[in-house]
Design a protein around this motif. Structure first.
Motif, PDB file in Angstrom:
ATOM      1  N   ALA A 119       0.831  -1.206   0.000  1.00  0.00           N
ATOM      2  CA  ALA A 119       0.000   0.000   0.000  1.00  0.00           C
ATOM      3  C   ALA A 119       0.868   1.259   0.000  1.00  0.00           C
ATOM      4  O   ALA A 119       0.515   2.271  -0.618  1.00  0.00           O
ATOM      5  CB  ALA A 119      -0.933  -0.004   1.208  1.00  0.00           C
ATOM      6  N   LYS A 121       3.694   1.730  -1.468  1.00  0.00           N
ATOM      7  CA  LYS A 121       4.190   1.980  -2.827  1.00  0.00           C
ATOM      8  C   LYS A 121       3.145   2.653  -3.699  1.00  0.00           C
ATOM      9  O   LYS A 121       3.493   3.348  -4.662  1.00  0.00           O
ATOM     10  CB  LYS A 121       4.641   0.665  -3.459  1.00  0.00           C
ATOM     11  CG  LYS A 121       5.867   0.055  -2.792  1.00  0.00           C
ATOM     12  CD  LYS A 121       6.216  -1.290  -3.400  1.00  0.00           C
ATOM     13  CE  LYS A 121       7.431  -1.902  -2.708  1.00  0.00           C
ATOM     14  NZ  LYS A 121       7.781  -3.239  -3.246  1.00  0.00           N
ATOM     15  N   VAL A 122       1.888   2.455  -3.362  1.00  0.00           N
ATOM     16  CA  VAL A 122       0.810   3.055  -4.146  1.00  0.00           C
ATOM     17  C   VAL A 122       0.465   4.460  -3.651  1.00  0.00           C
ATOM     18  O   VAL A 122       0.290   5.382  -4.453  1.00  0.00           O
ATOM     19  CB  VAL A 122      -0.457   2.158  -4.106  1.00  0.00           C
ATOM     20  CG1 VAL A 122      -1.612   2.832  -4.838  1.00  0.00           C
ATOM     21  CG2 VAL A 122      -0.160   0.794  -4.697  1.00  0.00           C
ATOM     22  N   HIS A 123       0.396   4.643  -2.337  1.00  0.00           N
ATOM     23  CA  HIS A 123      -0.191   5.856  -1.780  1.00  0.00           C
ATOM     24  C   HIS A 123       0.818   6.837  -1.167  1.00  0.00           C
ATOM     25  O   HIS A 123       0.470   8.017  -1.001  1.00  0.00           O
ATOM     26  CB  HIS A 123      -1.220   5.491  -0.706  1.00  0.00           C
ATOM     27  CG  HIS A 123      -2.313   4.608  -1.189  1.00  0.00           C
ATOM     28  ND1 HIS A 123      -3.298   5.034  -2.049  1.00  0.00           N
ATOM     29  CD2 HIS A 123      -2.579   3.291  -0.944  1.00  0.00           C
ATOM     30  CE1 HIS A 123      -4.135   4.043  -2.306  1.00  0.00           C
ATOM     31  NE2 HIS A 123      -3.725   2.977  -1.652  1.00  0.00           N
ATOM     32  N   GLN A 126       4.966   9.022  -3.253  1.00  0.00           N
ATOM     33  CA  GLN A 126       5.007  10.306  -3.952  1.00  0.00           C
ATOM     34  C   GLN A 126       5.616  11.396  -3.076  1.00  0.00           C
ATOM     35  O   GLN A 126       6.249  12.319  -3.590  1.00  0.00           O
ATOM     36  CB  GLN A 126       3.588  10.721  -4.379  1.00  0.00           C
ATOM     37  CG  GLN A 126       2.951   9.808  -5.408  1.00  0.00           C
ATOM     38  CD  GLN A 126       2.258   8.607  -4.795  1.00  0.00           C
ATOM     39  OE1 GLN A 126       2.438   8.314  -3.618  1.00  0.00           O
ATOM     40  NE2 GLN A 126       1.471   7.914  -5.583  1.00  0.00           N
ATOM     41  N   SER A 130      10.426   6.150  -2.339  1.00  0.00           N
ATOM     42  CA  SER A 130      10.271   4.695  -2.411  1.00  0.00           C
ATOM     43  C   SER A 130      10.910   3.989  -1.223  1.00  0.00           C
ATOM     44  O   SER A 130      10.473   2.915  -0.821  1.00  0.00           O
ATOM     45  CB  SER A 130      10.877   4.167  -3.714  1.00  0.00           C
ATOM     46  OG  SER A 130      12.253   4.504  -3.806  1.00  0.00           O
ATOM     47  N   THR A 277      -6.410  -1.217   5.468  1.00  0.00           N
ATOM     48  CA  THR A 277      -5.264  -0.680   4.733  1.00  0.00           C
ATOM     49  C   THR A 277      -4.514   0.350   5.568  1.00  0.00           C
ATOM     50  O   THR A 277      -3.272   0.372   5.590  1.00  0.00           O
ATOM     51  CB  THR A 277      -5.726  -0.049   3.407  1.00  0.00           C
ATOM     52  OG1 THR A 277      -6.406  -1.034   2.626  1.00  0.00           O
ATOM     53  CG2 THR A 277      -4.541   0.476   2.611  1.00  0.00           C
TER      54      THR A 277
END
Length: 303
Positions: A119, A121-123, A126, A130, A277
Motif C-alpha cells: 500500500a 508503494k501506491v499511496h 510520492q 520509495s 489498509t
C-alpha cells in the motif's frame, strides 16, 4: 532474354518478365509460393473472426464489444475480485484486531506489514520516497524522530486523520506563528533566536546574540518547544536539539522558518482507504526502524 509470342521470358530461369527495366536490370514475375498464399489467406480469415469475436473497432463514442463479450478490463476485474475474496478474511482479521494487539500475533502482524509495504508503494512514495527516506518538507520514516509519536496507535492516528486538513475536526494541527512576517518579533529578535537555536542544536558556539535569543526563545517559543527546546509531541512541536531537520538546519532555512512559519500538510486517509489498509500502513511504517513500543509524551520531534 528471349521473346515469346506475347511475353518476354527470362532465358536463364524460364520465368516471365514484368516488362520493367532499370539500367539493364529486368524484373521477374515470380509467383508467390503456394504455402505463403494460404498462410496469408488464413490470417485474413483469422482477422475477420477476431473482429467479430472480440472488441476491435473504435467508434466515435464507444467500440465494438465483440460477440464473446470478453475484454481485458473485465478479465482484470475478475482476477482482482478473486484475489480480494482470497485475502478478505485476513483483511477482516487485521481490521478487527486492535493495532496494539497485533505484535502479540506474529503471523497477523507480518501479514499487516507486507500489506502495508504494498500500500505504501501506491499511496505514500510520492511524498516520502520509495525508501521512505523523505525529502525536504517530507519526514524520513526510517529514523526515530517523530513529531506526533512513533508508536503503532499514534502512527495509525496520524495516517487516519492527517495533518492540517481543515475539513476534518480530528486532524493533527500545530500552528507556528510567522514571527517575522506578522511582526511578532523584530528582525533583530529573529536573528537572535536563530542564533540561540543554532547553539542548542550544537551547530554554533554561544555568542552575545544567542544569549539574547535565549530570552526571546523563553518568551515566545518555549510554550510549544519546551524550555530546553526538545519539543512537545502533543502539540507537534519539533525537537530543536537533535540535529534532525524537516526543512533544513542551516541558518538561512531556520530564519525562513521563524520568519514565515511552515504549514506542511499530510492528507487524511480515512476518507480514501479502508480501516485495514490504514492499519497495515501504520504497521509497515512502524517496522521501518524508528517505531516505538509505547507512546512518548515529549521530545524527539522532527523539525
Amino acid at each position: 532474354m528471349a521473346d515469346g509470342q506475347d511475353k518476354h521470358i527470362d532465358v536463364a530461369t524460364g520465368t516471365e518478365l514484368k516488362g520493367h527495366e532499370w539500367d539493364g536490370i529486368a524484373e521477374l514475375d515470380t509467383p508467390l509460393p503456394r504455402w505463403w498464399l494460404w498462410t496469408f489467406y488464413a490470417t485474413i480469415l483469422f482477422a475477420i473472426g477476431y473482429v467479430i469475436a472480440y472488441p476491435a473497432i473504435p467508434m466515435l463514442h464507444d467500440y465494438t464489444r465483440g460477440a464473446l463479450g470478453w475484454s481485458s478490463r473485465g478479465a482484470l476485474d475478475k482476477e482482482l475480485a478473486a484475489r480480494e475474496a482470497e485475502v478478505a478474511p485476513l483483511r477482516r482479521a487485521i481490521a478487527d484486531t486492535a493495532i496494539t494487539d497485533l505484535p502479540a500475533r506474529p503471523q497477523l502482524m507480518q501479514a499487516a506489514v507486507e500489506g502495508g509495504r504494498a500500500a505504501f508503494k501506491v499511496h505514500c512514495v510520492q511524498c516520502h520516497g520509495s525508501g521512505a527516506a523523505g525529502a525536504k518538507g517530507y519526514p524520513n520514516l526510517n529514523d526515530d524522530d517523530w513529531l506526533w509519536g512513533g508508536d503503532l496507535a499514534t502512527i495509525e492516528k496520524t495516517i487516519t486523520d492527517g495533518v492540517r486538513n481543515p475539513d476534518h475536526a480530528e486532524t493533527r494541527v500545530s500552528i507556528m506563528p510567522a514571527f517575522g512576517r506578522d511582526q511578532l518579533l523584530t528582525g533583530a529578535q529573529v536573528n537572535d533566536v536563530l542564533a540561540h537555536v543554532r547553539v542548542i542544536s550544537r551547530q554554533d558556539k554561544t555568542s552575545a546574540a544567542s544569549q539574547r535569543g535565549a530570552k526571546v526563545f523563553a518568551d515566545n517559543c518555549a510554550v510549544c518547544h519546551g524550555a530546553d527546546g526538545k519539543g512537545t509531541r502533543v502539540l507537534g512541536a519539533p525537537n530543536l536539539t537533535d540535529g534532525l531537520w524537516l526543512y533544513g538546519g542551516d541558518a538561512e532555512t531556520i530564519r525562513e522558518t521563524v520568519w514565515n512559519s511552515r504549514q506542511g500538510v499530510m492528507p487524511r486517509w480515512d476518507d480514501k482507504l479502508d480501516k485495514a489498509t490504514i492499519r497495515m500502513l501504520a504497521t509497515y511504517v512502524h517496522s521501518l526502524g524508528g517505531g516505538e513500543a509505547a507512546p512518548v509524551e515529549a521530545g524527539n520531534g522532527a523539525q
